[in-house]
Design a protein around this motif. Structure first.
Motif, PDB file in Angstrom:
ATOM      1  N   PRO A  32       0.826  -1.222   0.000  1.00 31.34           N
ATOM      2  CA  PRO A  32       0.000   0.000   0.000  1.00 31.34           C
ATOM      3  C   PRO A  32       0.858   1.270   0.000  1.00 31.34           C
ATOM      4  O   PRO A  32       0.530   2.253  -0.673  1.00 31.34           O
ATOM      5  CB  PRO A  32      -0.775  -0.118   1.304  1.00 31.34           C
ATOM      6  N   HIS A  33       1.984   1.264   0.722  1.00 29.91           N
ATOM      7  CA  HIS A  33       2.876   2.427   0.747  1.00 29.91           C
ATOM      8  C   HIS A  33       3.479   2.682  -0.632  1.00 29.91           C
ATOM      9  O   HIS A  33       3.585   3.816  -1.072  1.00 29.91           O
ATOM     10  CB  HIS A  33       4.000   2.224   1.770  1.00 29.91           C
TER      11      HIS A  33
ATOM     12  N   GLY B 123       2.026   1.900  -3.349  1.00 27.70           N
ATOM     13  CA  GLY B 123       0.905   2.478  -4.089  1.00 27.70           C
ATOM     14  C   GLY B 123       0.843   3.988  -3.883  1.00 27.70           C
ATOM     15  O   GLY B 123       0.745   4.774  -4.847  1.00 27.70           O
ATOM     16  N   ILE B 124       0.925   4.409  -2.621  1.00 30.06           N
ATOM     17  CA  ILE B 124       0.867   5.843  -2.314  1.00 30.06           C
ATOM     18  C   ILE B 124       2.025   6.583  -2.971  1.00 30.06           C
ATOM     19  O   ILE B 124       1.875   7.655  -3.554  1.00 30.06           O
ATOM     20  CB  ILE B 124       0.847   6.055  -0.785  1.00 30.06           C
ATOM     21  N   GLY B 125       3.205   5.960  -2.937  1.00 30.42           N
ATOM     22  CA  GLY B 125       4.389   6.556  -3.562  1.00 30.42           C
ATOM     23  C   GLY B 125       4.174   6.752  -5.057  1.00 30.42           C
ATOM     24  O   GLY B 125       4.403   7.841  -5.599  1.00 30.42           O
TER      25      GLY B 125
ATOM     26  N   GLN C  21       1.394   6.951  -6.596  1.00 31.57           N
ATOM     27  CA  GLN C  21       0.355   7.966  -6.793  1.00 31.57           C
ATOM     28  C   GLN C  21       0.980   9.372  -6.766  1.00 31.57           C
ATOM     29  O   GLN C  21       0.693  10.216  -7.602  1.00 31.57           O
ATOM     30  CB  GLN C  21      -0.693   7.838  -5.698  1.00 31.57           C
ATOM     31  N   GLU C  22       1.844   9.592  -5.774  1.00 33.96           N
ATOM     32  CA  GLU C  22       2.475  10.915  -5.639  1.00 33.96           C
ATOM     33  C   GLU C  22       3.362  11.237  -6.830  1.00 33.96           C
ATOM     34  O   GLU C  22       3.337  12.337  -7.375  1.00 33.96           O
ATOM     35  CB  GLU C  22       3.296  10.968  -4.348  1.00 33.96           C
TER      36      GLU C  22
ATOM     37  N   ASP D 223      -6.970   7.564  -7.166  1.00 32.28           N
ATOM     38  CA  ASP D 223      -7.047   6.556  -6.094  1.00 32.28           C
ATOM     39  C   ASP D 223      -7.389   5.191  -6.678  1.00 32.28           C
ATOM     40  O   ASP D 223      -6.870   4.161  -6.246  1.00 32.28           O
ATOM     41  CB  ASP D 223      -8.133   6.950  -5.084  1.00 32.28           C
TER      42      ASP D 223
ATOM     43  N   ARG E  42      -4.428   3.700  -8.376  1.00 31.82           N
ATOM     44  CA  ARG E  42      -3.486   3.290  -7.323  1.00 31.82           C
ATOM     45  C   ARG E  42      -3.897   1.924  -6.747  1.00 31.82           C
ATOM     46  O   ARG E  42      -3.098   0.996  -6.676  1.00 31.82           O
ATOM     47  CB  ARG E  42      -3.462   4.344  -6.218  1.00 31.82           C
ATOM     48  N   ASP E  43      -5.156   1.805  -6.383  1.00 37.62           N
ATOM     49  CA  ASP E  43      -5.633   0.548  -5.788  1.00 37.62           C
ATOM     50  C   ASP E  43      -5.517  -0.608  -6.771  1.00 37.62           C
ATOM     51  O   ASP E  43      -5.164  -1.725  -6.405  1.00 37.62           O
ATOM     52  CB  ASP E  43      -7.092   0.696  -5.327  1.00 37.62           C
TER      53      ASP E  43
ATOM     54  N   VAL F 264      -1.924  -1.684  -6.937  1.00 38.98           N
ATOM     55  CA  VAL F 264      -1.574  -2.489  -5.745  1.00 38.98           C
ATOM     56  C   VAL F 264      -2.095  -3.921  -5.905  1.00 38.98           C
ATOM     57  O   VAL F 264      -1.404  -4.898  -5.595  1.00 38.98           O
ATOM     58  CB  VAL F 264      -2.160  -1.835  -4.466  1.00 38.98           C
TER      59      VAL F 264
END
Lengths: 574, 574
Positions: free
Chosen positions: B540-541, B543-545, B547-548, B554, B557-558, B561
């Motif tokens: 998940p982290h 994924g967030i990376g 995304q940024e 979102d 991103r999901d 993942v």
């Protein structure tokens, strides 16, 4: 006597109301292979020597190496017993000789200066199992079973086919007898021929047995056994010749004989009911008063009177005609009566001084301590436990943590460290039973179990769960008894009767407590020493610091450091 | 025969040149306490039952708890032997009954549906030590010594004074005999009275013994022993009633009888010289050819001829008149001859399937394996070793390091975990000898020693030095033999003959190797699992990376993942 003593058996007893077992499921019956009749024909009596031939490992003859030790041990036991009984300071000659043409055969020879054996007894003593003078009496001796030396001969015969050879002479003017003996194992009877011979010895016995064997030095060797025998029996002189012809002499350490032991009557406490009933039937005494007073130790008129009164019997009743139920009452009443502990005249401990002298002679250590328990009783048999230990090597240094874990150690140079273990190994245990050092089956022995049951951490040593403690220590434990309960006929380990385990623990704990004080002191000193060495290391730096701050001369600085060292020195002594 | 076989004895032998031992120091003689003559008068024969009364711990009767187990075991052994010999599927009833009015006395009852015992034999079988049908033959059976059941009766008599009670019936039409038996220990002879009774059973034997005993459950209890007996003998049905009256039934698992064992002749390899000479003298055969072929197994005409030729003897020589030296030549020649392994018809192993079925029934585990060794020989006696193990609990999870050290484990909820040990304890060993489970003296047993001698680290388990391995495992080892060498008459542990130790090691190693593969696989999976769970945690982290960095929605991103998780999942399956 029909049924009167049959307990509560369903088919026999009185409580017919007990539910009869029901067979839940009738098994299918295939064709019968054997019947009760055909099986009955095969039933036979088994001779005790056939039994032990098949089971020679029970006698300590499971492998060639152990066989050699067992053979020597049985012969030495007999020699020492005979010498002591006759009041002679023992002078033994032991030899292991390789047999020509056979790599794996040796002759073992044990010769003593004992009282000798009357000719007529020699064949039975050496050629029949379960024959002897020591079984039926209560008195401390090394041999007790009437099996040992005849078993050694039987093993020799089994593995080499050769006869046991015995020479014995009972006095200056007597001729020596020389016997050659075979055992008829089907009948457990000796077959022999003998002759008179000249022997330039006043009295003594010499036995020679050929056997399949293996000779090795080190742990559990004949050498080790003889060395330990010398430690536990300083009144004995032993000359030992090994297969290479090297002679070792274990010099007599004292001219003083061990205390002469007396034969005693059984102590009434711990006599089993069945044995008690048998004694009532076998006695020559006419009254139960006489029976109690004369067949047991420590029963005087007063005690006998109380016992009989408590059992509601008449003092003049005939022992043989006492009913089964009354015998049981009498037995119960004995068990609950207050009776003095058994006499100790039947037991001769090695003694704390001898044990400590033995340890000091063989082992250089920092700390020695010994303890002797008062005599106790198991199953009516008196026994006594003594223990002694040597801890830590003289001149060695070590760092020990609070928990007794050894961090580092430097060994002092020395040769005689064989017996004392290393700091990171379990302690060495030397076991004695009636002055005989035990070599095998230490794990099965009550002595080992007793030592393991003690909490050695409490004395500052480390001890893995269910193990002997770890550290540079030798611990001797001796149990002396009129009947040592060995775990097998080979007499290698002591059975764990609760009373015996308890006494072993108590003796060892007594030594342990004093050792604990010593170890704690050692640890305190070690700690202090460590602190001090740190400070000593930094003192010159402190001197330099002072010099820089105060601007003093090199001389004044050195003086100050010296003064500080002096203060440190004094503070340490407080 | 004078001296011809006397080896190298100094006083007897031919090498008169050997140095005679010299007494180095003449001992001082104090007044004699006893003389050869006075000592000779005390020499006596010792009855075998007197010997074992004094040494009852040798028979397994050292304490009340063990006595109860030993008594039951001896009776059950005899029942099972008799049933099997007669080809009857055994149906046993065992009861421990508290005796009224005595806290520490119990009656043990064992009843079977065996062939029964002929009346005339009952007193000797139950009231005389060293009497039986199994000692003199080479055939696998539970009893072998002719001591067990009479020893149990002797102990009962010793501690309660009561008689042994036996009922036996040999067939539907026969009357049952009921005996009450006491042993005369001075003579090792039974004293008894008997009567005819009705018994509503076709055939069988029931024995009742009152004894001082203690009843407890758990390790080494009668309960545990019967349970293990059922595991090793699935053809047996046992109904067991404990002192509280609870009944447990161990149902028969198979209608199939164990393979019938044949009596064999001794195998010529491993026969000791002494025994060989005795056989030469005792044989009824007229020639040594006949002697070799008919008194031993696996010696045919060809082998006999070769042996005799190598010994330089004549084939038609009479065994009885063979000289001592020739007998030795013949013996040597036998030992170096190539002779087939002994027949295995005399041995009935439990069998891998039965062992595994027993393990599966009693223990839920991850992994089961069994191994059977081919028969081998020690001292001329054929024997065979088999082993089986259960490892790890089904449903349990654990983390294991590379060295086999268990870091953490979760237990699955279950009740039947009694037999399988914990992960941080040494493994549980279940020992069998001729299908009899052994309860005591595991430390002295060749099975335990054999297991400890195996390098378990090689199989991925942890094992402290000189110890059993550690882990959640039950290991069964069975040794079947025509003569199991026990370390004492109580038949609790097997003596460490080198040949036996070796076979035990080999059987256990065979299981161990397969276990090693299983454990390594388990470790690989555990490692992978660990790695994966780390990655899963970070996905998940990541994924967030992503995304940024990429500015994705979102949803994307999901999805990413999820895709990454899928890749991870697939990669794991490879």
């Amino acid at each position: 006597m029909k049924g009167s003593d049959s307990g509560q058996g369903g088919l026999f007893g009185n409580d017919a109301g007990a539910p009869a077992p029901k067979v839940k499921k009738v098994a299918k019956k295939p064709a019968r292979r054997a019947s009760a009749e055909s099986m009955a024909k095969k039933q036979r009596e088994i001779s005790v020597s056939e039994f032990f031939t098949k089971n020679r490992h029970l006698l300590g003859f499971d492998n060639p190496r152990k066989a050699l030790l067992t053979g020597v041990k049985e012969a030495v036991d007999n020699s020492l017993d005979a010498c002591e009984e006759a009041g002679i300071l023992p002078d033994l000659f032991v030899e292991i000789r390789a047999m020509k043409g056979h790599e794996n055969r040796f002759t073992m020879i044990v010769e003593d200066n004992g009282p000798g054996i009357v000719g007529g007894q020699i064949p039975n003593i050496f050629g029949k199992l379960l024959y002897g003078s020591k079984f039926h009496r209560l008195r401390q001796s090394r041999g007790q079973q009437g099996i040992g030396i005849s078993a050694a001969g039987m093993y020799g015969q089994l593995t080499t086919g050769n006869r046991v050879r015995v020479v014995s002479k009972t006095g200056k003017k007597a001729m020596a007898h020389a016997f050659q003996i075979l055992m008829n194992t089907s009948k457990n009877k000796p077959e022999f021929h003998d002759k008179h011979v000249e022997w330039d010895k006043d009295h003594g016995t010499r036995v020679e047995i050929d056997m399949e064997a293996e000779y090795r030095r080190g742990v559990r060797s004949v050498d080790e056994y003889l060395k330990q025998t010398a430690v536990g029996n300083p009144h004995v002189q032993i000359t030992y010749r090994d297969p290479q012809g090297n002679e070792t002499i274990y010099e007599r350490g004292t001219e003083e004989q061990p205390k002469e032991t007396q034969e005693i009557k059984p102590h009434p406490h711990g006599i089993e009911l069945g044995l008690f009933i048998k004694m009532l039937q076998d006695t020559a005494e006419g009254t139960i008063t006489g029976f109690l007073q004369n067949e047991f130790s420590r029963v005087g008129p007063k005690v006998a009177q109380n016992i009989i009164k408590a059992a509601k019997l008449k003092p003049r009743s005939r022992p043989k005609s006492i009913a089964r139920a009354d015998a049981e009452m009498l037995h119960d009443s004995i068990q609950s009566a207050r009776i003095m502990s058994p006499p100790t005249s039947c037991i001769a401990p090695i003694g704390e001084e001898v044990l400590l002298a033995g340890l000091r002679k063989e082992i250089k250590a920092d700390f020695y301590i010994a303890a002797t328990r008062p005599p106790a009783v198991y199953r009516g048999n008196p026994f006594q436990v003594e223990a002694a230990l040597a801890f830590g090597r003289e001149g060695d240094t070590m760092e020990v943590t609070e928990e007794g874990k050894i961090l580092s150690r430097k060994k002092a140079k020395r040769d005689d460290t064989e017996l004392l273990g290393n700091a990171d190994e379990t302690i060495k245990v030397v076991r004695f039973a009636n002055r005989v050092p035990l070599q095998y089956q230490h794990g099965a022995c009550a002595i080992t179990k007793g030592i393991m049951a003690v909490n050695w951490r409490g004395y500052g040593m480390s001890q893995p769960r269910g193990s002997l403690p770890i550290g540079p220590m030798v611990l001797i434990v001796h149990i002396a008894s009129v009947w040592v309960p060995f775990t097998s006929e080979s007499k290698e380990a002591i059975a764990s009767y609760p009373e015996i385990l308890k006494e072993i623990k108590l003796a060892v704990q007594e030594c342990g407590r004093k050792l604990g004080t010593h170890i704690r002191k050692g640890k305190r000193i070690a700690k202090e020493h460590q602190k001090r060495s740190y400070i000593e290391m930094y003192l010159p730096h402190i001197g330099i610091g002072l010099q820089e701050i105060l601007g003093i001369s090199d001389k004044v600085r050195d003086d100050d450091v010296e003064i500080l060292t002096g203060i440190l020195e004094r503070s340490r002594k407080i």
